[in-house]
Structures are given as C-alpha cells and as structure tokens.
Design a protein around this motif. Sequence first.
Motif, mmCIF file in Angstrom:
data_model
loop_
_atom_site.group_PDB
_atom_site.id
_atom_site.type_symbol
_atom_site.label_atom_id
_atom_site.label_comp_id
_atom_site.label_asym_id
_atom_site.label_seq_id
_atom_site.Cartn_x
_atom_site.Cartn_y
_atom_site.Cartn_z
ATOM 1 N N GLU A 8 0.990 -1.046 0.090
ATOM 2 C CA GLU A 8 0.101 0.036 -0.098
ATOM 3 C C GLU A 8 0.925 1.274 0.111
ATOM 4 O O GLU A 8 0.420 2.239 -0.697
ATOM 5 C CB GLU A 8 -1.013 0.123 1.092
ATOM 6 C CG GLU A 8 -1.826 -1.034 1.050
ATOM 7 C CD GLU A 8 -2.991 -1.141 2.469
ATOM 8 O OE1 GLU A 8 -2.726 -0.176 3.409
ATOM 9 O OE2 GLU A 8 -3.326 -2.106 2.583
ATOM 10 N N MET A 9 2.082 1.140 0.917
ATOM 11 C CA MET A 9 2.912 2.343 0.693
ATOM 12 C C MET A 9 3.316 2.613 -0.540
ATOM 13 O O MET A 9 3.407 3.643 -1.043
ATOM 14 C CB MET A 9 3.823 2.211 2.086
ATOM 15 C CG MET A 9 4.822 3.268 2.015
ATOM 16 S SD MET A 9 6.247 2.904 3.471
ATOM 17 C CE MET A 9 7.525 2.880 2.442
ATOM 18 N N LEU A 13 3.068 5.779 -2.794
ATOM 19 C CA LEU A 13 4.137 6.587 -3.243
ATOM 20 C C LEU A 13 4.262 6.688 -4.866
ATOM 21 O O LEU A 13 4.680 7.692 -5.391
ATOM 22 C CB LEU A 13 5.518 5.988 -2.964
ATOM 23 C CG LEU A 13 5.855 6.195 -1.116
ATOM 24 C CD1 LEU A 13 6.914 5.424 -1.149
ATOM 25 C CD2 LEU A 13 6.273 7.621 -0.992
ATOM 26 N N ARG A 14 3.817 5.733 -5.638
ATOM 27 C CA ARG A 14 3.691 5.569 -6.934
ATOM 28 C C ARG A 14 2.620 6.760 -7.535
ATOM 29 O O ARG A 14 2.934 7.371 -8.568
ATOM 30 C CB ARG A 14 3.305 4.156 -7.597
ATOM 31 C CG ARG A 14 4.495 3.579 -8.180
ATOM 32 C CD ARG A 14 4.067 2.322 -8.918
ATOM 33 N NE ARG A 14 4.720 1.026 -8.290
ATOM 34 C CZ ARG A 14 4.190 0.379 -7.533
ATOM 35 N NH1 ARG A 14 2.723 0.401 -7.116
ATOM 36 N NH2 ARG A 14 4.596 -0.724 -7.030
ATOM 37 N N LYS A 18 3.390 9.943 -9.805
ATOM 38 C CA LYS A 18 2.599 10.305 -11.005
ATOM 39 C C LYS A 18 2.003 11.610 -11.060
ATOM 40 O O LYS A 18 2.269 12.517 -11.900
ATOM 41 C CB LYS A 18 1.387 9.347 -11.271
ATOM 42 C CG LYS A 18 1.693 7.944 -11.693
ATOM 43 C CD LYS A 18 0.594 7.085 -11.878
ATOM 44 C CE LYS A 18 0.875 5.867 -12.537
ATOM 45 N NZ LYS A 18 -0.330 4.962 -13.074
ATOM 46 N N GLU A 19 1.301 11.933 -9.750
ATOM 47 C CA GLU A 19 1.016 13.403 -9.749
ATOM 48 C C GLU A 19 2.014 14.470 -9.711
ATOM 49 O O GLU A 19 1.901 15.469 -10.473
ATOM 50 C CB GLU A 19 0.405 13.541 -8.085
ATOM 51 C CG GLU A 19 -0.038 14.937 -7.869
ATOM 52 C CD GLU A 19 -0.600 14.825 -6.401
ATOM 53 O OE1 GLU A 19 -0.642 16.169 -5.934
ATOM 54 O OE2 GLU A 19 -0.746 14.088 -5.749
ATOM 55 N N TYR A 20 3.294 14.327 -9.265
ATOM 56 C CA TYR A 20 4.653 15.031 -9.434
ATOM 57 C C TYR A 20 4.894 15.091 -10.727
ATOM 58 O O TYR A 20 5.048 16.381 -11.403
ATOM 59 C CB TYR A 20 5.595 14.545 -8.508
ATOM 60 C CG TYR A 20 6.803 15.895 -8.329
ATOM 61 C CD1 TYR A 20 6.585 16.626 -7.398
ATOM 62 C CD2 TYR A 20 8.033 15.536 -8.924
ATOM 63 C CE1 TYR A 20 7.362 17.475 -7.176
ATOM 64 C CE2 TYR A 20 8.862 16.507 -8.690
ATOM 65 C CZ TYR A 20 8.681 17.451 -7.850
ATOM 66 O OH TYR A 20 9.815 18.548 -7.703
ATOM 67 N N LYS A 110 3.098 16.477 0.720
ATOM 68 C CA LYS A 110 2.210 15.417 1.142
ATOM 69 C C LYS A 110 3.310 14.165 0.998
ATOM 70 O O LYS A 110 2.871 13.193 2.026
ATOM 71 C CB LYS A 110 1.198 15.294 -0.140
ATOM 72 C CG LYS A 110 0.217 16.230 0.035
ATOM 73 C CD LYS A 110 -1.051 15.824 -1.059
ATOM 74 C CE LYS A 110 -1.016 16.680 -2.359
ATOM 75 N NZ LYS A 110 -2.013 16.301 -3.048
ATOM 76 N N VAL A 111 4.128 13.943 0.170
ATOM 77 C CA VAL A 111 5.119 12.930 0.398
ATOM 78 C C VAL A 111 5.796 12.821 1.541
ATOM 79 O O VAL A 111 5.756 11.766 2.301
ATOM 80 C CB VAL A 111 5.894 12.784 -1.000
ATOM 81 C CG1 VAL A 111 7.036 11.616 -0.748
ATOM 82 C CG2 VAL A 111 5.137 12.594 -2.439
#
Length: 146
Positions: A8-9, A13-14, A18-20, A110-111
């Motif tokens: 899940e982690m 993080l993936r 992708k957002e970044y 957020k990360v």
Amino acid sequence: MKKHDKKEMQEQLRAYRKEYDRIKARIRKVGFICKGSLVERRLPCGNPSCQCHKDPEKLHGPYYQLSWKEKGKTVSHFLTPKTLCLYRQWIDNHRMLTAIINDMLATSRKVGSFIRNMENQKKKSGKKTRKPIKKSSQTQGYRRSS
C-alpha cells in the motif's frame, strides 16, 4: 511492516510520483519569463506651454512601463506597444511557473508527511510497551539514597 502495508505504501508513493510528474510536465509549456509589473501611464511633456500641464485630461500617452527589483532597487523601462504584448505574456508565464512550483512543493510536502507518518507507525508497532511498576506500601514515600 506487514507485506500488505508495504505494498500500500509503494502504491501511494507511485501515485504521488505520477501526480508530481504531471505537474512537472506543465513546465515544458512555459515560455520566456519575466518577473515584474506593467503599468499604463499618462504623463506631461517637457513643454511648459502645452495643454497637458493645465488639464490632467490632456496628458500624453498611454505609455507602458515595466518595473522589477534588481539588487534591492527598482528598475523601470518604457515599452513600445509591440514589446508590451511580449512582456505581458512573459509575466503571465512567470505567474504560471510560480503556480507550478507551488504545486510541486505541495505534492512534496504530502509525500514527506506520508513518509513521516509511515515511519511513526513503524516505530509504534515495533515498540514493546512496558508495564508500570507497582510500588509496595513499604517503599512509597521513601527515596533511595545514591
């Protein structure tokens, strides 16, 4: 850490990556940039007998002025109508770039928060809790001498 927690982690993080990457891709669309502000001015001329000195409605212009800070000092330049269009776009591009960088910072925060929370959960699950020591009625109120 359990296998499903780790998976899940990694998925989260993936998703952040992708957002970044989507935010970073917007940078390619930004053209030349200029930090500053544009002002439209109407000014009196140097001829003291001109009507512009007597009537504020008859000032000359409009003239377009670009201003920015350089080494703590304000720098200003007058622009022609042709260059005004360019600088307007460049200032808009600078605003767009600033917004993109702010989005990158928000995602990075957020990360960072996510990773810190995961570390805290890991620490909490790994710690053994100690049972409180029961004091006997004989030792209560007495201090040990060193």
